[in-house]
Design a protein around this motif. Structure first.
Motif, mmCIF file in Angstrom:
data_model
loop_
_atom_site.group_PDB
_atom_site.id
_atom_site.type_symbol
_atom_site.label_atom_id
_atom_site.label_comp_id
_atom_site.label_asym_id
_atom_site.label_seq_id
_atom_site.Cartn_x
_atom_site.Cartn_y
_atom_site.Cartn_z
ATOM 1 N N ALA A 160 22.731 49.591 55.049
ATOM 2 C CA ALA A 160 22.454 50.704 55.961
ATOM 3 C C ALA A 160 22.864 50.260 57.365
ATOM 4 C CB ALA A 160 20.974 51.058 55.934
ATOM 5 N N ARG B 122 22.486 55.450 58.824
ATOM 6 C CA ARG B 122 23.355 56.035 57.801
ATOM 7 C C ARG B 122 23.440 55.075 56.637
ATOM 8 N NH1 ARG B 122 28.107 58.307 61.637
ATOM 9 N NH2 ARG B 122 27.254 56.786 63.048
ATOM 10 N N TYR B 123 23.231 55.615 55.439
ATOM 11 C CA TYR B 123 23.235 54.768 54.256
ATOM 12 C C TYR B 123 23.388 55.610 52.991
ATOM 13 C CZ TYR B 123 18.314 56.155 54.429
ATOM 14 O OH TYR B 123 17.155 56.875 54.515
ATOM 15 N N ARG B 124 23.697 54.932 51.908
ATOM 16 C CA ARG B 124 23.784 55.546 50.587
ATOM 17 C C ARG B 124 22.641 54.977 49.757
ATOM 18 N NH1 ARG B 124 29.452 56.003 48.255
ATOM 19 N NH2 ARG B 124 29.296 57.793 49.621
ATOM 20 N N GLU C 26 23.667 58.695 43.405
ATOM 21 C CA GLU C 26 23.935 58.096 44.707
ATOM 22 C C GLU C 26 24.132 59.223 45.708
ATOM 23 O OE1 GLU C 26 27.021 55.168 44.886
ATOM 24 O OE2 GLU C 26 26.032 53.890 43.407
ATOM 25 N N ASP D 247 24.037 60.297 50.082
ATOM 26 C CA ASP D 247 24.188 59.800 51.446
ATOM 27 C C ASP D 247 23.078 60.354 52.324
ATOM 28 O OD1 ASP D 247 26.647 58.360 51.018
ATOM 29 O OD2 ASP D 247 27.629 60.317 50.857
ATOM 30 N N ASP E 124 21.718 60.653 56.377
ATOM 31 C CA ASP E 124 21.988 60.586 57.813
ATOM 32 C C ASP E 124 20.647 60.830 58.483
ATOM 33 O OD1 ASP E 124 23.029 60.581 60.360
ATOM 34 O OD2 ASP E 124 24.294 62.349 60.078
ATOM 35 N N SER F 294 16.154 63.842 58.354
ATOM 36 C CA SER F 294 17.249 63.289 57.563
ATOM 37 C C SER F 294 17.980 64.392 56.829
ATOM 38 C CB SER F 294 16.722 62.320 56.505
ATOM 39 O OG SER F 294 16.021 61.263 57.090
ATOM 40 N N MET G 250 20.399 64.866 53.565
ATOM 41 C CA MET G 250 20.817 64.199 52.340
ATOM 42 C C MET G 250 21.997 64.981 51.759
ATOM 43 S SD MET G 250 18.504 63.272 49.013
ATOM 44 C CE MET G 250 18.219 64.957 48.578
ATOM 45 N N SER G 251 23.091 64.263 51.432
ATOM 46 C CA SER G 251 24.286 64.954 50.940
ATOM 47 C C SER G 251 24.954 64.163 49.823
ATOM 48 C CB SER G 251 25.274 65.192 52.080
ATOM 49 O OG SER G 251 25.714 63.957 52.614
ATOM 50 N N LYS G 252 25.819 64.848 49.106
ATOM 51 C CA LYS G 252 26.640 64.237 48.056
ATOM 52 C C LYS G 252 28.019 64.860 48.185
ATOM 53 C CE LYS G 252 26.924 62.298 43.734
ATOM 54 N NZ LYS G 252 27.050 60.885 43.689
ATOM 55 N N GLU H 227 25.570 69.160 51.778
ATOM 56 C CA GLU H 227 24.154 68.902 51.999
ATOM 57 C C GLU H 227 23.323 69.369 50.810
ATOM 58 O OE1 GLU H 227 21.576 69.023 55.841
ATOM 59 O OE2 GLU H 227 21.510 71.010 54.930
#
Length: 178
Positions: free
Chosen positions: A110, A122-124, A135, A137, A139, A154, A156-158, A162
Motif C-alpha cells: 500500500a 492506495r492499495y489492492r 482482488e 482496488d 483509494d 474509501s 472500492m473498484s475493480k 467503482e
C-alpha cells in the motif's frame, strides 16, 4: 458505437482527474499517523454498494505499537452479521510524508501520502465475498478533524469500475497522548 467510444473516453478522462493530497498541505490540525494511533482507537463504519444501499456495518478496535520506526496497527473487526476479521498493518515511513503499508490480505504494498490534515492510501486487497476472494482496488482518503477524530472515505473498484464506498469514523481515547 460512437456513444460507446464517447462513454469510454469520458470514463478515462474522469479517472485521470482528481485532487492530489498536496491540496491539503496547509490544513490544520496536521495529521501525524504515529501520534494519532499512539493510543487505542475505535472506529465505526459502513460499506455502501454503488446504488447507495448499506450492505455492511462494522465496528473496529485498533491497538498499536512501535517496532523501531515501523507502526503496527492491529485491527479487529466485528460486522453487523456477527462475523469477525483481523488485519494487522505494518506501516513504514518513507520520508517526505510518504508511507508504505503491508498486511496479509493486501496485494503488494500500500502507498500512502500525508499532507496537512489528510492522508491518501492506495492499495489492492484480497476481499472475501460469499466464499470467493476478489482482488479489488482501494483509494482511501483520511482527514483529521480534531486531535481525536479521523474520518475515512474509501472508494472500492475493480477494473476501474467503482463497486462501492466505505465510510469510517475513527475515535481515539480523548487526550490520547502517550
Amino acid at each position: 458505437m460512437k456513444r460507446l467510444l464517447g462513454l469510454c473516453l469520458l470514463l478515462m478522462l474522469g479517472s485521470c482527474g482528481g485532487v492530489g493530497v498536496e491540496r491539503y498541505a496547509a490544513e490544520q490540525p496536521r495529521l501525524d499517523l504515529a501520534q494519532f494511533f499512539a493510543a487505542p482507537v475505535e472506529a465505526w463504519g459502513i460499506f455502501q454498494k454503488r446504488s447507495g444501499e448499506v450492505a455492511k456495518r462494522f465496528h473496529v478496535q485498533i491497538a498499536s505499537h512501535r517496532e523501531g520506526e515501523r507502526l503496527i496497527l492491529d485491527e479487529r473487526f466485528l460486522y453487523s452479521d456477527g462475523t469477525r476479521q483481523r488485519r494487522v498493518w505494518t506501516l513504514t515511513p518513507e520520508g517526505a510524508g510518504r508511507w508504505r503499508g503491508q498486511a496479509a490480505d493486501v496485494v503488494g504494498v500500500a502507498r500512502g501520502e500525508v499532507a496537512g490534515n489528510a492522508l491518501r492510501w492506495r492499495y489492492r486487497m484480497q476481499l472475501p465475498v460469499d466464499g470467493s476472494t476478489y482482488e479489488v482496488d482501494f483509494d482511501d482518503w483520511m482527514y483529521l478533524m480534531d486531535a481525536d477524530t479521523l474520518v475515512n472515505r474509501s472508494s472500492m473498484s475493480k477494473f476501474g469500475v467503482e463497486l462501492g464506498q466505505v465510510s469510517l469514523f475513527f475515535r481515539r481515547s480523548p487526550g490520547g497522548q502517550p
